[in-house]
Design an enzyme around this catalytic site. Structure first.
Site, PDB file in Angstrom:
ATOM      1  N   GLU A  61      -5.118  -8.460  -0.749  1.00 33.95           N
ATOM      2  CA  GLU A  61      -5.883  -8.245   0.475  1.00 33.95           C
ATOM      3  C   GLU A  61      -7.325  -7.946   0.092  1.00 33.95           C
ATOM      4  OE1 GLU A  61      -4.573  -5.364   3.354  1.00 33.95           O
ATOM      5  OE2 GLU A  61      -2.457  -5.888   3.093  1.00 33.95           O
ATOM      6  N   GLU A  83       0.807  -1.225   0.000  1.00 37.56           N
ATOM      7  CA  GLU A  83       0.000   0.000   0.000  1.00 37.56           C
ATOM      8  C   GLU A  83       0.842   1.280   0.000  1.00 37.56           C
ATOM      9  OE1 GLU A  83      -3.105  -0.456   2.968  1.00 37.56           O
ATOM     10  OE2 GLU A  83      -4.020  -2.075   1.810  1.00 37.56           O
TER      11      GLU A  83
END
Length: 518
Positions: A295, A178
């Site tokens: 995810e 991220e």
């Protein structure tokens, strides 16, 4: 609505005829549709490698692997300081991959493989000191990209020397986590991330050009067109695309679980992001790249009680079904509540990400994956939008669910800390045709309200911080996955089997017919 019905042998054994309000599923064993989409089984998430070396965590991993068949595991922090892989002495790098090897060795012994997330930055190589998470991850760029490249090259060489080239070539390497979020990466700086990616992929490919490397591993399905355009312009390889998505509105990061969220009622939540990225890839200069969502879950909050609620099982199946054909991996975040981003798990059920509770209790979400693993290898025609019907040789297996988004006037935390009995839904009329005549073992299993549902009982106990040994044993008994129906049935010369299956809102039912004799 009908009055809620029990699920005993008498009702489950009745034959049915079509009537108003019934949901019809007619599976034709003579008409195989396609091999099943197995993106759900490809990978599952975890926290950081330090806890993967703990006995209780490895026991949860073995349970998850043995009962669901998960193939890869992805976690943060393989280069975090507690792994001691990098340090500097008098300004000179010292590499020590002893603990890294131990973590991967433990994973391989469970029968799984690493989906390597490259990060975070070792302290002695980092430009910044701002930490994230309870275990103090460092999300800053390297102070010396040359030292970083040498470190990555040595990492790859060491792994291939220890585990063999053929084994490591079956792994995947994802650059960072991220990077579009400040905290995970300094200011969420895109250009700096591209520099990190370029340096990392070149270092890996220099050692072994066959290894698979990808990114950008972003939150919120972001940066994919920009990442591909950059890679094309820079002439750097990309073997796959990774990104993330969650099923709540607003935001992408809640480091300590202090906030609250609300389930997104949009029927295209999760699947909308998956298909958006699939289309972005196919419209790019690199069409056809594999897409891995590394995810996804109901919520990105590590203290969201929706993770514990029985609704999660039907939610998971609904989103996976709607995403079929778009991604090669849908990696659920995570397999266990033994997870420390926001600190050690504070209560028996605390809204942790895991499929398995702190005390080793299977949550309802776990059974969505277990039941997926009990289906046949090939789909057949006749299912509907909330079912998967399959065959395996002469045997039939069907997974049927009812996902209904609750009407919520409040956010997740207060809503999912209360008991929500499930009202009746339309019963399912299941018809299976083109079966071989003979004797079959019929088994029906279920998860939903008070069915393989530890959390509802936990709410009745008043949400205690800790459970007694007796309470843990009670929950183990409640989630033992005993069939609600198990009996032999005869299929006649017409090859037809019919059964009425009662349903409630957000129930999941697994129906199996296994031929035992002509």
């Amino acid at each position: 609505m009908r009055r809620a019905m029990g699920f005993g042998l008498g009702l489950a054994a009745m034959l049915v005829s079509a009537s108003a309000g019934e949901r019809l599923i007619a599976a034709d064993m003579a008409k195989p549709a396609a091999p099943r989409d197995m993106a759900w089984q490809d990978c599952v998430g975890a926290d950081h490698p330090g806890i993967l070396l703990r006995t209780d965590n490895l026991a949860h991993l073995k349970l998850a692997h043995d009962e669901t068949g998960f193939r890869y595991i992805r976690f943060h922090g393989i280069f975090h300081d507690d792994m001691a892989a990098y340090r500097e002495v008098d300004g000179k790098p010292v590499h020590d991959f002893t603990k890294v090897i131990a973590a991967y060795d433990a994973i391989l012994k469970t029968g799984m493989k690493p989906f390597v997330e490259i990060g975070f930055m070792p302290h002695d190589l980092a430009t910044g000191t701002k930490p994230i998470f309870y275990w103090q991850a460092n999300g800053s760029p390297p102070k010396d990209y040359g030292k970083w490249a040498d470190f990555i090259a040595d990492f790859i060489s060491t792994m291939e020397a220890r585990f063999g080239k053929a084994e490591v070539q079956s792994w995947r390497f994802e650059v960072w986590n991220e990077p579009n979020l400040d905290g995970f990466w300094t200011d969420g700086n895109q250009q700096e991330y591209f520099k990190l990616y370029d340096t990392t992929v070149k270092a890996i490919k220099k050692v072994d050009p066959t290894l698979k490397v990808g990114g950008p591993a972003t939150a919120g399905a972001a940066w994919v067109p920009e990442f591909i355009a950059h890679a094309k312009a820079a002439g750097v390889p990309v073997d796959f695309i990774t990104t993330h998505t969650y099923g709540v509105k607003g935001g992408f990061l809640d480091e300590k679980g202090d906030g609250d969220n609300k389930l997104d009622p949009d029927p295209a939540s999760i699947s909308g992001d998956v298909w958006k990225v699939r289309h972005e890839i196919d419209a790019s200069t690199m069409p056809g790249l594999p897409l891995y969502f590394t995810e996804w879950s109901t919520s990105y909050n590590p203290r969201d009680p929706i993770h514990d609620d029985y609704l999660s099982a039907a939610f998971i199946l609904d989103k996976l079904k709607k995403s079929e054909g778009a991604a090669g991996s849908m990696s659920y975040w995570t397999y266990t509540d033994l997870f420390e981003e926001a600190g050690p798990p504070p209560a028996a059920f605390h809204g942790g990400f895991g499929l398995i509770s702190r005390d080793g209790i299977r949550k309802a979400a776990f059974f969505a994956y277990k039941y997926l693993d009990h289906l046949g290898a090939q789909t057949v025609t006749g299912g509907d939008a909330q079912s998967i019907v399959t065959r395996d040789g002469d045997n039939f297996a069907g997974l049927v669910w009812n996902y209904t988004t609750p009407e919520m006037t409040e956010s997740n935390r207060p809503y999912f800390r209360k008991l929500h009995p499930a009202p009746a839904a339309d019963p399912v009329k299941l018809t299976v045709t083109a079966l071989k005549p003979g004797t079959y073992k019929l088994t029906i299993r279920r998860t939903g309200y008070d069915a393989n549902d530890a959390y509802s009982q936990y709410i009745r106990w008043g949400l205690p911080k800790d459970l007694s040994a007796g309470q843990i044993e009670t929950l183990r008994t409640l989630t033992a996955d005993k069939p609600e129906l198990e009996r032999t049935v005869k299929v006649g010369a017409d090859g037809v089997f019919r059964r009425a299956i009662p349903f409630r809102i957000n129930d999941v039912a697994l129906v199996r017919l296994e031929r035992v004799s002509p």
